[in-house]
Write a protein that holds these residues in place. Structure first.
Motif, short mmCIF file in Angstrom:
data_model
loop_
_atom_site.label_atom_id
_atom_site.label_comp_id
_atom_site.label_asym_id
_atom_site.label_seq_id
_atom_site.Cartn_x
_atom_site.Cartn_y
_atom_site.Cartn_z
N ILE A 1 21.13 -24.16 -13.59
CA ILE A 1 20.70 -25.32 -14.39
C ILE A 1 20.67 -24.91 -15.86
CG2 ILE A 1 18.88 -26.99 -14.87
CD1 ILE A 1 17.99 -26.84 -12.02
N PHE A 2 21.32 -25.72 -16.72
CA PHE A 2 21.37 -25.47 -18.16
C PHE A 2 20.88 -26.72 -18.89
CE2 PHE A 2 24.32 -22.67 -16.13
CZ PHE A 2 24.31 -21.49 -16.88
N VAL A 3 20.16 -26.51 -19.99
CA VAL A 3 19.52 -27.62 -20.71
C VAL A 3 19.78 -27.50 -22.21
CG1 VAL A 3 17.28 -28.56 -21.41
CG2 VAL A 3 17.73 -28.07 -18.99
N ARG A 4 20.01 -28.66 -22.83
CA ARG A 4 20.06 -28.75 -24.29
C ARG A 4 19.10 -29.86 -24.74
NH1 ARG A 4 21.71 -24.65 -23.43
NH2 ARG A 4 23.60 -23.57 -24.13
N VAL A 5 18.29 -29.54 -25.77
CA VAL A 5 17.41 -30.51 -26.39
C VAL A 5 17.84 -30.68 -27.84
CG1 VAL A 5 15.49 -30.01 -24.84
CG2 VAL A 5 15.70 -28.73 -26.99
N ARG B 1 16.01 -35.48 -32.31
CA ARG B 1 15.58 -36.49 -31.34
C ARG B 1 14.83 -35.82 -30.20
NH1 ARG B 1 18.08 -41.62 -31.02
NH2 ARG B 1 16.68 -41.90 -29.23
N MET B 2 13.55 -35.61 -30.39
CA MET B 2 12.76 -34.92 -29.37
C MET B 2 12.67 -35.71 -28.08
SD MET B 2 9.59 -33.21 -31.49
CE MET B 2 8.93 -32.51 -29.96
N ASP B 3 12.98 -37.00 -28.15
CA ASP B 3 12.88 -37.83 -26.94
C ASP B 3 14.08 -37.67 -26.01
OD1 ASP B 3 14.36 -39.07 -29.06
OD2 ASP B 3 14.35 -40.95 -27.95
N LEU B 4 15.11 -36.93 -26.45
CA LEU B 4 16.33 -36.80 -25.65
C LEU B 4 16.51 -35.38 -25.11
CD1 LEU B 4 18.86 -38.79 -27.88
CD2 LEU B 4 17.31 -39.67 -26.11
N LEU B 5 17.16 -35.30 -23.97
CA LEU B 5 17.45 -34.02 -23.34
C LEU B 5 18.69 -34.20 -22.46
CD1 LEU B 5 14.90 -31.65 -21.61
CD2 LEU B 5 16.87 -32.45 -20.31
N ARG B 6 19.49 -33.17 -22.37
CA ARG B 6 20.67 -33.21 -21.49
C ARG B 6 20.64 -31.97 -20.60
NH1 ARG B 6 26.19 -34.68 -24.14
NH2 ARG B 6 25.48 -36.75 -23.49
N ALA B 7 20.97 -32.15 -19.33
CA ALA B 7 20.98 -31.04 -18.38
C ALA B 7 22.23 -31.10 -17.53
CB ALA B 7 19.74 -31.09 -17.49
N VAL B 8 22.69 -29.93 -17.09
CA VAL B 8 23.78 -29.84 -16.13
C VAL B 8 23.32 -28.97 -14.97
CG1 VAL B 8 24.85 -27.85 -17.29
CG2 VAL B 8 26.22 -29.30 -15.76
N ILE B 9 23.68 -29.40 -13.77
CA ILE B 9 23.36 -28.66 -12.57
C ILE B 9 24.68 -28.26 -11.90
CG2 ILE B 9 22.27 -28.74 -10.29
CD1 ILE B 9 20.31 -30.81 -11.42
N GLY C 1 30.82 -27.65 -8.57
CA GLY C 1 30.91 -28.81 -9.47
C GLY C 1 29.88 -28.74 -10.58
N LEU C 2 30.12 -29.49 -11.64
CA LEU C 2 29.17 -29.62 -12.75
C LEU C 2 28.67 -31.06 -12.80
CD1 LEU C 2 31.00 -27.63 -15.59
CD2 LEU C 2 29.15 -26.83 -14.13
N PHE C 3 27.36 -31.24 -12.71
CA PHE C 3 26.78 -32.57 -12.64
C PHE C 3 25.80 -32.76 -13.80
CE2 PHE C 3 28.01 -31.00 -8.50
CZ PHE C 3 28.88 -31.99 -8.08
N PHE C 4 26.14 -33.70 -14.68
CA PHE C 4 25.41 -33.88 -15.94
C PHE C 4 24.42 -35.04 -15.88
CE2 PHE C 4 28.88 -31.25 -17.38
CZ PHE C 4 28.33 -30.50 -18.40
N LEU D 1 14.33 -31.68 -12.48
CA LEU D 1 15.63 -31.02 -12.36
C LEU D 1 15.75 -30.22 -11.06
CD1 LEU D 1 16.13 -29.80 -16.04
CD2 LEU D 1 17.16 -31.79 -14.93
N VAL D 2 14.70 -29.51 -10.71
CA VAL D 2 14.71 -28.73 -9.47
C VAL D 2 14.80 -29.66 -8.25
CG1 VAL D 2 13.36 -27.18 -8.02
CG2 VAL D 2 13.53 -26.75 -10.47
N SER D 3 14.14 -30.82 -8.34
CA SER D 3 14.20 -31.79 -7.24
C SER D 3 15.61 -32.35 -7.08
CB SER D 3 13.21 -32.93 -7.48
OG SER D 3 11.88 -32.47 -7.44
N ILE D 4 16.28 -32.64 -8.18
CA ILE D 4 17.66 -33.12 -8.10
C ILE D 4 18.55 -32.05 -7.49
CG2 ILE D 4 19.67 -33.82 -9.46
CD1 ILE D 4 17.73 -35.12 -11.45
#
Length: 308
Positions: A54-58, A62-70, A81-84, A146-149
């Motif tokens: 799992i990788f994350v960018r904040v 914009r502190m209200d936004l976050l992007r993650a890939v699993i 696979g990469l799931f965003f 994220l861990v649940s996903i």
């Protein structure tokens, strides 16, 4: 590849222009005093505790936004696979859970992940569940989401995620339908790989290209194995061909492998000849790629011998 090897699990970046919630009004107006502090707490938890894959960018602006890939786990139809996912923290966070959008590319890969990007999960209050499975402002975190996903959605048998189907787990009929669903998901997961290669989300380009350069040969080899052996499960209810494996799976994997190989070649990298792994239209050999390699080796060795 150097950038890929050094790609941080967690980082703060600037460009959020392609984020799904970039035009949302969650950041407009004055959020509660403790809102920013809570988001920073979430950042610290993620930076220290993100699990493997799992990788994350904040975003600094914009502190209200976050992007993650699993990254899909081995042993699941999502392997490699990469799931965003794009995340938005509402102004009343953590009273309300974060909003989560899945980058589907118009593909449905899971009962909980819709083609329109909807993520159904009790922890997000987007699906019914027991009280202890719901979002709790006092204890729930973005890391838990994220861990649940990763563990509950992108799992080995997603068929049983469908409401009411979990009771069929372990039964002959249930396992047969689960295998059939996994076969469908395998193809969709391969299509998701190609979609991601063609349109990598911002700030993850190095991860996407490096990841698939690194794993291209392994992915194509797995596809070849699926073509030759199916998913190796006694429960299959698909029509079988003379090899005893799923005829539908063989045809679909074979049909899509050329597209997959072309996508891998597009991003470059040093590979074995990936085309050797694509089954030929008239292929009767159980392992054409291996036999071709043996033939090439023999042709190189023979001139070294003096038969006189």
């Amino acid at each position: 590849m150097r950038k890929y090897m050094k790609f941080k699990k967690f980082d703060i970046v600037e460009d959020y222009s392609d984020h799904y919630y970039s035009k949302s009004k969650s950041s407009s107006g004055q959020p509660p005093i403790n809102w920013a502090k809570k988001i920073q707490d979430e950042w610290r938890i993620l930076e220290r505790n993100l699990p493997d894959l799992i990788f994350v960018r904040v975003y600094e602006g914009r502190m209200d936004l976050l992007r993650a890939v699993i990254i899909g786990v081995d042993g699941t139809p999502y392997s490699d696979g990469l799931f965003f996912f794009d995340i938005c923290f509402p102004k009343n966070y953590p009273k309300d859970p974060p909003q989560v959008y899945y980058h589907s590319g118009g593909l449905r890969i899971n009962p909980n992940l819709y083609a329109n990007g909807t993520v159904c999960l009790s922890l997000l209050n987007t699906w019914r569940g027991n009280r202890d499975e719901k979002w709790s402002p006092a204890i729930s975190t973005m890391l838990q989401v994220l861990v649940s996903i990763q563990g509950m959605i992108l799992n080995a048998k997603p068929y049983f995620n469908e409401p009411g189907y979990e009771a069929l787990s372990g039964s002959v009929n249930g396992e047969a339908h689960s295998l059939q669903y996994n076969q469908q998901i395998l193809i969709t997961s391969l299509k998701t790989m190609v979609y991601t290669i063609k349109k990598p989300p911002k700030n993850f380009e190095d991860l996407v290209i490096g990841h698939f350069r690194d794993r291209a040969t392994g992915i194509v080899t797995k596809c070849k194995d699926y073509y030759m052996k199916g998913m190796g499960d006694k429960y299959s209810i698909d029509v079988r061909d003379k090899t005893g494996y799923s005829l539908k799976l063989r045809k679909e994997v074979k049909a899509y492998m050329k597209t997959l190989v072309a996508a891998f070649k597009h991003i470059g990298g040093v590979y074995d000849d990936l085309d050797d792994y694509v089954p030929l239209d008239n292929e009767n050999n159980t392992d054409n790629a291996l036999q071709k390699k043996k033939k090439n080796i023999i042709q190189k060795i023979l001139p070294c011998f003096d038969f006189e």
